[in-house]
Design a protein around this motif. Sequence first.
Motif, PDB file in Angstrom:
ATOM      1  N   SER A 358       0.822  -1.204   0.000  1.00  0.00           N
ATOM      2  CA  SER A 358       0.000   0.000   0.000  1.00  0.00           C
ATOM      3  C   SER A 358       0.859   1.258   0.000  1.00  0.00           C
ATOM      4  N   LEU A 363      -0.731   4.615  -1.404  1.00  0.00           N
ATOM      5  CA  LEU A 363      -2.091   4.574  -0.889  1.00  0.00           C
ATOM      6  C   LEU A 363      -2.176   4.776   0.619  1.00  0.00           C
ATOM      7  N   GLU A 410     -12.402   3.380  -4.277  1.00  0.00           N
ATOM      8  CA  GLU A 410     -11.350   2.529  -3.701  1.00  0.00           C
ATOM      9  C   GLU A 410     -11.209   1.200  -4.433  1.00  0.00           C
ATOM     10  N   LYS A 413      -7.994   0.655  -6.449  1.00  0.00           N
ATOM     11  CA  LYS A 413      -6.833   0.700  -5.545  1.00  0.00           C
ATOM     12  C   LYS A 413      -6.682  -0.620  -4.803  1.00  0.00           C
TER      13      LYS A 413
END
Length: 427
Positions: A358, A363, A410, A413
Amino acid sequence: MKKLLLLSALLCGHVAHAQKLTATERKIVASVQQNMPKNEKLLEQVVNINSGTLNVQGVREVGTVFQKEFEALGFKTEWVAMPASMQRAGHLVAQRKGTKGKRLFLIGHLDTVFELDMPAGKFTRLTDSTATGQGVNDMKGGNVVMLAALQALQAQGLLKNASITAYFTGDEERGGTGPEARADFIARARQAEIGLGFETATNLHTVATARRGASTWQLNTYGKAAHSSGIFRPDVGDGAIFEAARILNAFRETLSKEQFLTFNPGLLVGGSEVVYDAARARGQVVGKTNIIAPTATVSGDLRFLTEVQKETARTAMRAIVAQSLPQTRAEITFTDGIPGMAPTAGNQRLAALADQCSHDLGLGPVAAGDPGARGAGDISYVAQYLDCLDGLGVSGKGAHAAGETINLKEFPKLVERAALMIYRLTK
């Protein structure tokens, strides 16, 4: 000027994170982004098929959609049938065998809580970042996250030597009875090293290193039938309903403060004549206000983090049941369901990998969430055999209720993170 400086800082930060990705990893991310429109259409397709657990045809139809997608990626697929008496659709298994990296066991489920006679809408965009639909986050969205991640790896030729089993159960929401329901699931998981579950993500920054287990209990109490005017007399006693009330309140007073432990009496019937149908979760009762009830039945669930916590709670509950009121008696039985998924060092290492991926994607951080906030799930059946991480699916709100949503912002992602994790585990 200030706005320009802020924009510059944000762009620099994104570039700094992007530089932590290898050239191959940047290609994976690009593939994810390129395929998202197609995969959102796929999500819409499967959401619009009712696949309540008892709708066997619908569950199979959703499974067939995913089966074709996995076969296109070079996976060998098969259906694991359940006994006809179980009235379940069975499970879809997609497998690739290789010798490179960790052997992965990826977990999804095809069914939802929305049966044919329940209100649940079709896939509908509410805003640019939100959509609703039956099972859109629990867990058809999670199934698509898994598939989309693998598509991105296949586009770069990165699945050639990977050893991956993707297992989609057909009855996660209402599990079939008997050991056959999960025998094949457990057997195949034991051949892997790491289990990754694509159940709903709480949010972009939380994963599950632990999940509570679920079991059920049934309490039966008995008293002396007599005229109500004699209740509490030594020769008449307190009756079955007061005995049930005593026990339930003692459960609450003794165990309600323990972390991660919950117990809920979901159904109670008591009176002169009681018929309880456990299979249909229904009770019929006859009673009068001037008759002391001779029988009562209570059914409930018990949720726990570890097997030790479960057994300790059961011991305490049995002790409470044994302390009967005058002229009454009681008995309690327990039925195992889904075991607990304990937080282990291996699970935490997988959470650390999710966190690193991440961060490298720009992110932000990922941490283990509160086990008490999650219900039981299929991954718990195999957590004792391999390192596991769950909550890798889509984020959203309102699971198990009409109006369930997915966070479309989201969505890509989470696919990127899943793809990067699988790549790093299998390379």
